[in-house]
Motif scaffolding. Structure first.
Motif, PDB file in Angstrom:
ATOM      1  N   ILE A  73     -10.272  -6.279 -42.545  1.00  0.00           N
ATOM      2  CA  ILE A  73      -9.774  -7.532 -42.415  1.00  0.00           C
ATOM      3  C   ILE A  73      -8.260  -7.838 -42.835  1.00  0.00           C
ATOM      4  N   THR A  74      -7.870  -6.983 -43.775  1.00  0.00           N
ATOM      5  CA  THR A  74      -6.182  -6.797 -44.234  1.00  0.00           C
ATOM      6  C   THR A  74      -5.597  -6.117 -42.919  1.00  0.00           C
ATOM      7  N   ASN A  75      -6.031  -4.997 -42.297  1.00  0.00           N
ATOM      8  CA  ASN A  75      -5.422  -4.348 -41.440  1.00  0.00           C
ATOM      9  C   ASN A  75      -5.307  -5.292 -40.199  1.00  0.00           C
TER      10      ASN A  75
ATOM     11  N   THR B 113      -1.387 -27.893 -34.160  1.00  0.00           N
ATOM     12  CA  THR B 113      -0.853 -26.522 -34.571  1.00  0.00           C
ATOM     13  C   THR B 113      -0.946 -26.405 -36.113  1.00  0.00           C
ATOM     14  N   PRO B 114      -0.618 -27.362 -36.908  1.00  0.00           N
ATOM     15  CA  PRO B 114      -0.930 -27.207 -38.469  1.00  0.00           C
ATOM     16  C   PRO B 114      -2.239 -26.898 -38.751  1.00  0.00           C
ATOM     17  N   GLU B 115      -3.470 -27.372 -38.013  1.00  0.00           N
ATOM     18  CA  GLU B 115      -4.537 -27.016 -38.244  1.00  0.00           C
ATOM     19  C   GLU B 115      -4.922 -25.623 -37.911  1.00  0.00           C
ATOM     20  N   THR B 116      -4.392 -25.140 -36.939  1.00  0.00           N
ATOM     21  CA  THR B 116      -4.534 -23.675 -36.369  1.00  0.00           C
ATOM     22  C   THR B 116      -3.847 -22.581 -37.212  1.00  0.00           C
ATOM     23  N   CYS B 117      -2.627 -23.323 -37.721  1.00  0.00           N
ATOM     24  CA  CYS B 117      -1.909 -22.358 -38.838  1.00  0.00           C
ATOM     25  C   CYS B 117      -2.571 -22.155 -40.261  1.00  0.00           C
ATOM     26  N   GLY B 118      -3.506 -23.589 -40.575  1.00  0.00           N
ATOM     27  CA  GLY B 118      -4.238 -23.137 -41.710  1.00  0.00           C
ATOM     28  C   GLY B 118      -5.164 -22.333 -41.502  1.00  0.00           C
ATOM     29  N   PHE B 119      -6.181 -22.183 -40.261  1.00  0.00           N
ATOM     30  CA  PHE B 119      -7.165 -21.249 -40.194  1.00  0.00           C
ATOM     31  C   PHE B 119      -6.459 -19.701 -40.061  1.00  0.00           C
TER      32      PHE B 119
ATOM     33  N   GLN C 222      -8.548 -14.595 -43.695  1.00  0.00           N
ATOM     34  CA  GLN C 222      -9.226 -13.523 -44.521  1.00  0.00           C
ATOM     35  C   GLN C 222     -10.172 -14.001 -45.639  1.00  0.00           C
ATOM     36  N   ASP C 223      -9.889 -15.299 -46.210  1.00  0.00           N
ATOM     37  CA  ASP C 223     -10.618 -15.831 -47.221  1.00  0.00           C
ATOM     38  C   ASP C 223     -11.914 -16.533 -46.564  1.00  0.00           C
TER      39      ASP C 223
ATOM     40  N   ALA D  71     -18.014 -16.346 -43.228  1.00  0.00           N
ATOM     41  CA  ALA D  71     -17.611 -16.575 -41.962  1.00  0.00           C
ATOM     42  C   ALA D  71     -17.607 -15.177 -41.326  1.00  0.00           C
ATOM     43  N   GLY D  72     -18.570 -14.883 -40.141  1.00  0.00           N
ATOM     44  CA  GLY D  72     -18.523 -13.755 -39.420  1.00  0.00           C
ATOM     45  C   GLY D  72     -17.382 -13.575 -38.434  1.00  0.00           C
TER      46      GLY D  72
END
Length: 314
Positions: A108-110, A206-212, A217-218, A224-225
């Motif tokens: 996930i980090t990578n 756009t702010p919503e997308t940036c939030g996701f 990773q969280d 969430a798969g």
């Protein structure tokens, strides 16, 4: 009974029966003609071996459980040796889970690092107009338009993604898939529909997308798969968004609003176009488990979904 009948009644292959016999787990008697003769006890033993194996206990380590039955106990796990067998396998599975979890976190980090590595950073004064929400945005009302969704089967619809392949919504698997549905994302240098800010729930994609993106990773660590964004904008448009915002997940495109028509999702009209109202669906095992609607404020919604995942673990 013959080996074929034993295999049929036990739900295994004749090859498996012969393997169990080679390990000494079952010992049929031999008839005068040399054929093996199996009994009802053998049927039960084979069924128990199969059940234990499906739980993760290797066939070779089912002996203590079978010996428990041979000792006259009613259940295979009525003996101390059986309980010890359970504990050994549980410990081994725990170690494997921990190792896989560590590997998953690394991946996930990578993934997130790779997604951000080549992303284009927009010049100052462009994207920031879309990232900043006016303080007086009207909040959408809960009109109950998604109340029918929880428990509804996911439709057999395949939508194109920015990964260049189709995503079939009813075949996403047992892990949770978070799909946040939004009207449209603005693009620097492109005007939004007239009166966009005055439409409840329209502004803030756009702010919503940036939030996701920032909580990606969280969200995965919370169960969430997959995470997908979905709108009626075409894949070419969405590819630009993925690149510009550095998204570590794929976007889905539904220009014909097939999903809305199939599931009865709420939509609205703006500048002569029909658009999705903002909502988020959590899909699992081919069905809609949960629906977030209305969504407001959009820039805090990813954190809301994350909180729900943590409060409702599988």
């Amino acid at each position: 009974m013959m080996i074929g009948e034993l295999a049929r009644r036990s739900g295994v292959t004749t090859k498996a029966v012969r393997y169990y016999e080679s390990l000494g787990l079952i010992t049929p008697r031999r008839l005068g003609n040399g054929y093996r003769d199996y009994t009802e006890d053998d049927v039960r033993l084979v069924r128990e071996i199969k059940a234990l194996h499906r739980m993760g206990i290797p066939v070779e380590r089912t002996r203590p459980f079978l010996e428990c039955l041979a000792a006259g106990r009613a259940h295979i796990d009525d003996c101390p040796a059986s309980l010890a067998g359970y504990r050994e396998v549980i410990d081994e599975l725990t170690e494997r889970i921990e190792a896989l979890t560590a590997r998953r976190s690394t991946l996930i980090t990578n993934l997130r690092a790779a997604a951000h590595r080549g992303s284009t950073v927009a010049p100052a004064g462009t994207d920031e107009d879309y990232l900043t929400l006016p303080a007086d945005l009207p909040a959408p009302e809960d009109d109950g338009a998604t109340a029918h969704l929880p428990g509804t089967k996911a439709p057999r619809i395949t939508l194109p993604s920015t990964a260049g392949k189709g995503v079939r919504l009813d075949a996403l698997g047992a892990r949770r898939t978070v799909i946040y549905v939004y009207p449209l994302t603005g693009r620097p240098g492109t005007d939004l529909p007239e009166g966009w800010n005055s439409i409840p729930g329209a502004r803030g994609c756009t702010p919503e997308t940036c939030g996701f993106r920032d909580h990606f990773q969280d969200l995965l660590e919370a169960g969430a798969g997959r995470v997908h964004g979905l709108s009626s904008q075409d894949t070419e448009y969405q590819n630009e968004v993925v690149e510009r915002l550095g998204l570590p997940f794929d976007m889905l495109s539904d220009p014909a609003l097939t999903l809305a028509d199939t599931l009865g999702l709420p939509t609205f009209e703006a500048a002569g176009a029909r658009l999705f109202k903002r909502m988020t669906l959590v899909l699992r095992d081919g069905a809609i488990e949960h629906a977030f609607y209305p969504v407001f404020p959009p820039d805090e919604h990813a954190a809301e979904v994350l909180a729900w995942l943590r409060e409702n673990p599988l």
